[in-house]
Design a protein around this motif. Structure first.
Motif, PDB file in Angstrom:
ATOM      1  N   THR A   1       3.466   6.628  -2.770  1.00 57.59           N
ATOM      2  CA  THR A   1       3.068   6.099  -1.452  1.00 57.59           C
ATOM      3  C   THR A   1       1.684   6.615  -1.027  1.00 57.59           C
ATOM      4  OG1 THR A   1       5.382   6.039  -0.806  1.00 57.59           O
ATOM      5  CG2 THR A   1       3.770   5.939   0.980  1.00 57.59           C
ATOM      6  N   ARG A   2       1.426   7.890  -1.258  1.00 61.42           N
ATOM      7  CA  ARG A   2       0.157   8.444  -0.770  1.00 61.42           C
ATOM      8  C   ARG A   2      -1.040   7.731  -1.411  1.00 61.42           C
ATOM      9  NH1 ARG A   2      -2.588  14.508  -1.044  1.00 61.42           N
ATOM     10  NH2 ARG A   2      -3.891  14.042   0.734  1.00 61.42           N
ATOM     11  N   LEU A   3      -0.992   7.565  -2.728  1.00 60.77           N
ATOM     12  CA  LEU A   3      -2.082   6.912  -3.450  1.00 60.77           C
ATOM     13  C   LEU A   3      -2.259   5.474  -2.975  1.00 60.77           C
ATOM     14  CD1 LEU A   3      -4.093   6.922  -5.857  1.00 60.77           C
ATOM     15  CD2 LEU A   3      -2.172   6.337  -7.336  1.00 60.77           C
ATOM     16  N   ARG A   4      -1.140   4.787  -2.721  1.00 57.69           N
ATOM     17  CA  ARG A   4      -1.199   3.381  -2.284  1.00 57.69           C
ATOM     18  C   ARG A   4      -1.704   3.288  -0.846  1.00 57.69           C
ATOM     19  NH1 ARG A   4       3.283   0.175  -5.579  1.00 57.69           N
ATOM     20  NH2 ARG A   4       3.703   1.680  -7.223  1.00 57.69           N
ATOM     21  N   ASP A   5      -1.153   4.126   0.059  1.00 63.62           N
ATOM     22  CA  ASP A   5      -1.510   4.007   1.478  1.00 63.62           C
ATOM     23  C   ASP A   5      -2.902   4.555   1.778  1.00 63.62           C
ATOM     24  OD1 ASP A   5       0.931   2.903   1.799  1.00 63.62           O
ATOM     25  OD2 ASP A   5       1.765   4.472   3.089  1.00 63.62           O
ATOM     26  N   GLU A   6      -3.237   5.723   1.213  1.00 67.03           N
ATOM     27  CA  GLU A   6      -4.516   6.358   1.576  1.00 67.03           C
ATOM     28  C   GLU A   6      -5.690   5.805   0.777  1.00 67.03           C
ATOM     29  OE1 GLU A   6      -4.348  10.645   1.587  1.00 67.03           O
ATOM     30  OE2 GLU A   6      -2.479  10.664   2.729  1.00 67.03           O
ATOM     31  N   LEU A   7      -5.470   5.445  -0.495  1.00 70.28           N
ATOM     32  CA  LEU A   7      -6.598   5.016  -1.325  1.00 70.28           C
ATOM     33  C   LEU A   7      -6.518   3.539  -1.708  1.00 70.28           C
ATOM     34  CD1 LEU A   7      -7.086   8.129  -3.686  1.00 70.28           C
ATOM     35  CD2 LEU A   7      -7.870   7.775  -1.345  1.00 70.28           C
ATOM     36  N   GLY A   8      -5.435   2.854  -1.324  1.00 70.92           N
ATOM     37  CA  GLY A   8      -5.348   1.407  -1.542  1.00 70.92           C
ATOM     38  C   GLY A   8      -5.082   0.981  -2.973  1.00 70.92           C
ATOM     39  N   TRP A   9      -4.622   1.919  -3.842  1.00 73.57           N
ATOM     40  CA  TRP A   9      -4.367   1.558  -5.249  1.00 73.57           C
ATOM     41  C   TRP A   9      -3.070   0.747  -5.393  1.00 73.57           C
ATOM     42  CZ3 TRP A   9      -0.164   3.033  -8.361  1.00 73.57           C
ATOM     43  CH2 TRP A   9      -0.276   2.690  -9.714  1.00 73.57           C
TER      44      TRP A   9
END
Ligand code: NAD
Ligand code: DAU
Length: 332
Positions: free
Chosen positions: A283-291
Motif C-alpha cells: 500500500t505505501r508504495l502504491r499510495d505515496e509513490l503511485g506505483w
C-alpha cells in the motif's frame, strides 16, 4: 543523462533491471558483478554498447568500489548470494557478500555522498501462518529464518544505521518472490520448467503447501526505478503484486501449461526451517509513490516464462547438470 552503478547486474533481477532502465530512461549503466555461478554475462547481451559498461569485480573490493562510486550519480545494489538452499549448505559466502559487501558499499556511499538504493527481500520478516489474514508491512518486526535471510536482514540494518549515523542518502526495498526470464535454474519456477523440458518430473518440497507471493521481475524493476526517483531518503518500501500461490498450485500450472498431466510431480525432502508463507502489503508504495504492477495475469506471465526457457536452452543448459547434482545429494 544519469550515471547509474548497478551491482549484481548480471544476475536474475539485476539483469532484468538493466534491460528495464535502458528501455525506459536515458541513464548510462555500469554493472559491477563478480560473475559467481549465479551471474551470466549473456543476460546482458544485445544491449547498446554506448549505454552499458561491464566491470567484473567483487562488491567487497573497497578500492574498486571507491573508484566506481566516484563516477556514479546513483547506485542500485542487487548483488547478493540469493539462494536459501545454498545458505543451508555453506553460509560463509552469504556473510562475505551480503554483510561485508554491503558494508563496503555503504562506506563508499558515505565518502562520496552517493545516492544508494538497497535491494532486499520479504524474507527478513520471517513467515506467516497459512490462515493468517495479515501481510507484511514496513513496520513488521524482523524475524529471519535462514542463513540467507538473516544476512539480508543484517544488510538492511547496516543501511538503516548508516542513514541515521552518517546521513547516507539511501532507500531500501523489500520485495516478494520474482519470476521471469534470466532466473537461475536452481530456483523453483525455472527448475521445474527446465525439468519438464528435459522430461524429468518436477520436485515439490514437503507437502507443497508453502505459499509465495509472486511478482514479475519487470514489475520489481519499475518499482525500484520509482523509489530511486521519488522515494523519501532513509525510508523502506515493500514491493509486491498480490500474487499469493501455493507451490503445489504453481507446479500444477507449469505442468498443464506445458501440456503435461497436473499430477506428474514428486514430493521430495523438505527444506530445513522452510518458511511457510510470505505475503506483501505494498500500500505505501502504491499510495505515496503511485506505483502499480503491469503484469496482473500470473498465468500469462508463467506461459511467457515457459516460452523464454524453451527458446533459450543455450542460456540455462550449462548450469542444469551441476544444479541437479547438488540437489541429488540432498534427496531433492
Ligand atoms: P542472483 O543470485 O540471480 O544474482 C546475484 C548476482 O550478484 C549474480 O550476478 C552474482 O554474480 C552477483 N554477485 C554475487 N556476489 C557478488 C559479489 N561479492 N560482488 C559482485 N557481484 C556479486 O540473485 P537475484 O535473485 O537476482 O537477487 C538479486 C537481489 O534481489 C538480491 O539482493 C536478493 O536478495 C534480492 N531479492 C531477490 C528476490 C527473488 O525472488 N529472487 C526477491 C526479493 C529480493
Ligand atoms: O521471497 C523473496 C525470496 O524469494 C528471495 O529473497 C530469494 O532470493 C529467492 O530465492 C526466493 O526465495 P525462496 O526460497 O522463496 O525461493 P525458491 O525459488 O528457492 O523456492 C520457492 C518455493 O519453492 C519455496 O517454498 C521452496 C519451494 N521449492 C523450491 C525448489 C528449488 C520446491 O518445492 N522445490 C524446488 O525444487
Amino acid at each position: 543523462m544519469r550515471k547509474l552503478l548497478v551491482t549484481g547486474g548480471a544476475g536474475f533481477i539485476g539483469s532484468n533491471f538493466v534491460h528495464h532502465v535502458i528501455s525506459h530512461s536515458d541513464d548510462h549503466v555500469t554493472v559491477l558483478d563478480k560473475l559467481t555461478y549465479a551471474g551470466n554475462r549473456a543476460s546482458l547481451e544485445g544491449l547498446p554498447e554506448d549505454r552499458l559498461t561491464f566491470v567484473q569485480g567483487d562488491i567487497a573490493d573497497a578500492a574498486l568500489v571507491d573508484e566506481l562510486f566516484s563516477a556514479a550519480d546513483a547506485v542500485v545494489h542487487f548483488a547478493a548470494e540469493s539462494h536459501n538452499d545454498n545458505s543451508l549448505h555453506d553460509p560463509r559466502p552469504f556473510l562475505d557478500t551480503n554483510i561485508i559487501g554491503t558494508y563496503t558499499l555503504l562506506e563508499a556511499a558515505r565518502r562520496h555522498d552517493t545516492r544508494l538504493h538497497h535491494i532486499s527481500t520479504d524474507e527478513v520478516y520471517g513467515d506467516l501462518e497459512l490462515d493468517d489474514p495479515a501481510r507484511f508491512t514496513e513496520t513488521t518486526p524482523y524475524n529471519p529464518s535462514s542463513p540467507y535471510s538473516s544476512t539480508k536482514a543484517g544488510s538492511d540494518l547496516l543501511v538503516r544505521a548508516w542513514v541515521r549515523s552518517f546521513g547516507v542518502r539511501a532507500t531500501i526495498s523489500n520485495c516478494s518472490n520474482n519470476y521471469g526470464p534470466y532466473q537461475h535454474v536452481e530456483k523453483f519456477i525455472p527448475r521445474q520448467i527446465t525439468n519438464v523440458i528435459r522430461g524429468v518430473r518436477p520436485r515439490l518440497y514437503g507437502k507443497g503447501e508453502n505459499v509465495r507471493d509472486w511478482i514479475h521481475a519487470d514489475d520489481h524493476s519499475s518499482a525500484v526505478l520509482t523509489i530511486l526517483d521519488k522515494g523519501a531518503l532513509g525510508e523502506t518500501y515493500l514491493i509486491g503484486a498480490d500474487g499469493e500461490k501455493s507451490n503445489k498450485e504453481v507446479v500444477e500450472l507449469i505442468l498443464t501449461t506445458m501440456g503435461v498431466s497436473a499430477d506428474a510431480y514428486d514430493h521430495v525432502t523438505d527444506r530445513a526451517g522452510h518458511d511457510l508463507r510470505y505475503a506483501i502489503d505494498s500500500t505505501r508504495l502504491r499510495d505515496e509513490l503511485g506505483w502499480r504492477p503491469a503484469y496482473a495475469d500470473f498465468e500469462a506471465g508463467i506461459a511467457a516464462t515457459i516460452d523464454w526457457y524453451r527458446a533459450n536452452e543455450d542460456w540455462w543448459a550449462p548450469s542444469k547438470d551441476a544444479t541437479e547434482a547438488f540437489y541429488a545429494t540432498k534427496g531433492q
